[in-house]
Design a protein around this motif. Structure first.
Motif, PDB file in Angstrom:
ATOM      1  N   ARG A  57     -49.076  35.822 -15.936  1.00 48.40           N
ATOM      2  CA  ARG A  57     -47.329  35.982 -16.198  1.00 48.40           C
ATOM      3  C   ARG A  57     -46.610  36.468 -15.124  1.00 48.40           C
ATOM      4  NH1 ARG A  57     -46.691  40.314 -20.506  1.00 48.40           N
ATOM      5  NH2 ARG A  57     -48.174  38.955 -21.688  1.00 48.40           N
ATOM      6  N   PHE A  58     -47.360  37.610 -14.312  1.00 48.58           N
ATOM      7  CA  PHE A  58     -46.685  38.151 -13.206  1.00 48.58           C
ATOM      8  C   PHE A  58     -46.644  37.027 -11.988  1.00 48.58           C
ATOM      9  CE2 PHE A  58     -47.000  40.798  -9.365  1.00 48.58           C
ATOM     10  CZ  PHE A  58     -45.957  41.671  -9.592  1.00 48.58           C
ATOM     11  N   ASN A  59     -47.542  36.520 -11.749  1.00 47.80           N
ATOM     12  CA  ASN A  59     -47.648  35.511 -10.777  1.00 47.80           C
ATOM     13  C   ASN A  59     -46.701  34.077 -10.920  1.00 47.80           C
ATOM     14  OD1 ASN A  59     -49.455  36.717  -8.978  1.00 47.80           O
ATOM     15  ND2 ASN A  59     -51.256  35.411  -9.578  1.00 47.80           N
ATOM     16  N   HIS A  60     -46.661  33.800 -12.261  1.00 49.37           N
ATOM     17  CA  HIS A  60     -45.478  32.644 -12.560  1.00 49.37           C
ATOM     18  C   HIS A  60     -44.347  33.214 -12.219  1.00 49.37           C
ATOM     19  CE1 HIS A  60     -48.368  29.722 -14.518  1.00 49.37           C
ATOM     20  NE2 HIS A  60     -48.923  29.910 -13.353  1.00 49.37           N
ATOM     21  N   ALA A  61     -44.097  34.174 -12.788  1.00 52.87           N
ATOM     22  CA  ALA A  61     -42.693  34.752 -12.597  1.00 52.87           C
ATOM     23  C   ALA A  61     -42.035  35.189 -11.081  1.00 52.87           C
ATOM     24  CB  ALA A  61     -42.468  36.278 -13.180  1.00 52.87           C
TER      25      ALA A  61
END
Length: 85
Positions: A57-61
């Protein structure tokens, strides 16, 4: 079981007892809260794997494609992730 730790880093193997685990956690959290990424990363082996649903989630954001399966592999990937957290 054994853990990697010493008074300043986590580089030595010692038996993992509740006291050692508590001391490790206290050192890790103190380093994290102080923003000392070098001290945090000293607690990990080069072949570390870090898994969390937040990785993807954090990396894709941020447009980072690493850890698509929720797992970071290797110290550089974990360091990069922690450095952005």
């Amino acid at each position: 079981a054994s853990a990697r730790r010493s008074s300043s880093t986590c580089e030595q193997h010692v038996p993992l007892t509740p006291d050692h685990a508590r001391a490790f956690a206290n050192r890790w959290y103190a380093a994290w809260n102080a923003g000392d990424l070098d001290a945090v990363m000293a607690c990990y082996r080069d072949d570390v794997s870090h898994s969390s649903p937040f990785v993807t989630r954090f990396n894709h954001a941020l447009g980072v494609n690493e850890g698509d399966d929720g797992t970071l592999r290797g110290k550089p990937a974990v360091r990069d992730y922690f450095g952005r957290a």
